[in-house]
Design a protein around this motif. Structure first.
Motif, mmCIF file in Angstrom:
data_model
loop_
_atom_site.group_PDB
_atom_site.id
_atom_site.type_symbol
_atom_site.label_atom_id
_atom_site.label_comp_id
_atom_site.label_asym_id
_atom_site.label_seq_id
_atom_site.Cartn_x
_atom_site.Cartn_y
_atom_site.Cartn_z
ATOM 1 N N GLY A 108 24.143 -40.928 80.259
ATOM 2 C CA GLY A 108 25.082 -41.260 79.190
ATOM 3 C C GLY A 108 24.379 -41.591 77.890
ATOM 4 O O GLY A 108 24.790 -41.138 76.815
ATOM 5 N N ARG A 109 23.304 -42.372 77.965
ATOM 6 C CA ARG A 109 22.541 -42.720 76.752
ATOM 7 C C ARG A 109 21.885 -41.485 76.150
ATOM 8 O O ARG A 109 21.858 -41.326 74.926
ATOM 9 C CB ARG A 109 21.516 -43.801 77.057
ATOM 10 N N ALA A 110 21.357 -40.590 76.993
ATOM 11 C CA ALA A 110 20.734 -39.361 76.489
ATOM 12 C C ALA A 110 21.779 -38.487 75.794
ATOM 13 O O ALA A 110 21.521 -37.931 74.710
ATOM 14 C CB ALA A 110 20.066 -38.602 77.636
ATOM 15 N N HIS A 111 22.954 -38.378 76.390
ATOM 16 C CA HIS A 111 24.033 -37.600 75.786
ATOM 17 C C HIS A 111 24.451 -38.216 74.455
ATOM 18 O O HIS A 111 24.646 -37.501 73.458
ATOM 19 C CB HIS A 111 25.225 -37.540 76.747
ATOM 20 N N ASP A 112 24.587 -39.542 74.412
ATOM 21 C CA ASP A 112 24.974 -40.231 73.177
ATOM 22 C C ASP A 112 23.933 -40.035 72.078
ATOM 23 O O ASP A 112 24.281 -39.872 70.903
ATOM 24 C CB ASP A 112 25.183 -41.720 73.430
ATOM 25 N N MET A 113 22.654 -40.042 72.457
ATOM 26 C CA MET A 113 21.597 -39.864 71.469
ATOM 27 C C MET A 113 21.637 -38.447 70.881
ATOM 28 O O MET A 113 21.532 -38.259 69.666
ATOM 29 C CB MET A 113 20.223 -40.145 72.086
ATOM 30 N N ALA A 114 21.814 -37.453 71.744
ATOM 31 C CA ALA A 114 21.905 -36.067 71.264
ATOM 32 C C ALA A 114 23.134 -35.892 70.372
ATOM 33 O O ALA A 114 23.073 -35.233 69.323
ATOM 34 C CB ALA A 114 21.961 -35.109 72.453
#
Length: 103
Positions: free
Chosen positions: A40-46
């Motif tokens: 989720g954090r990786a998706h939010d960062m992208a």
């Protein structure tokens, strides 16, 4: 809010923004527990990088913050939409009466 209107579930590229103010180029995202995972954090960062590339600022709030501190969330959004009174403007004279001139 502050004379600005927001759209719900607004598409931008491959993403759907929870709330979007086109006039301020501001997205407001409400995050559930899935945003706390590594994926989720990786998706939010992208997603944030993509939106910043489009000139869109993002404010993120966990869902519990909205339930427990609605006034604080609304104040944060309001302050983001309201230009600061202390921002320097190049077209105003300085205290000595001088004006900043840019080429």
């Amino acid at each position: 809010m502050n004379g600005m209107s927001f759209r719900r579930q607004h598409p931008v590229g491959p993403y759907i923004l929870d709330f979007y103010c086109a006039a301020a180029k501001l997205a407001v995202e409400l995050d559930g527990v899935q945003h706390g995972t590594v994926e989720g954090r990786a998706h939010d960062m992208a997603r944030a990088q993509f939106l910043l590339g489009k000139g869109i600022r993002v404010l993120r709030f966990p869902n519990h913050e909205l339930r427990e501190n609605l006034d604080g969330v609304l104040k944060t959004i309001y302050r983001t939409l309201t230009p600061t009174r202390h921002a320097a403007r190049a077209d105003l004279p300085l205290s000595g009466g001088e004006k900043i001139v840019t080429a």
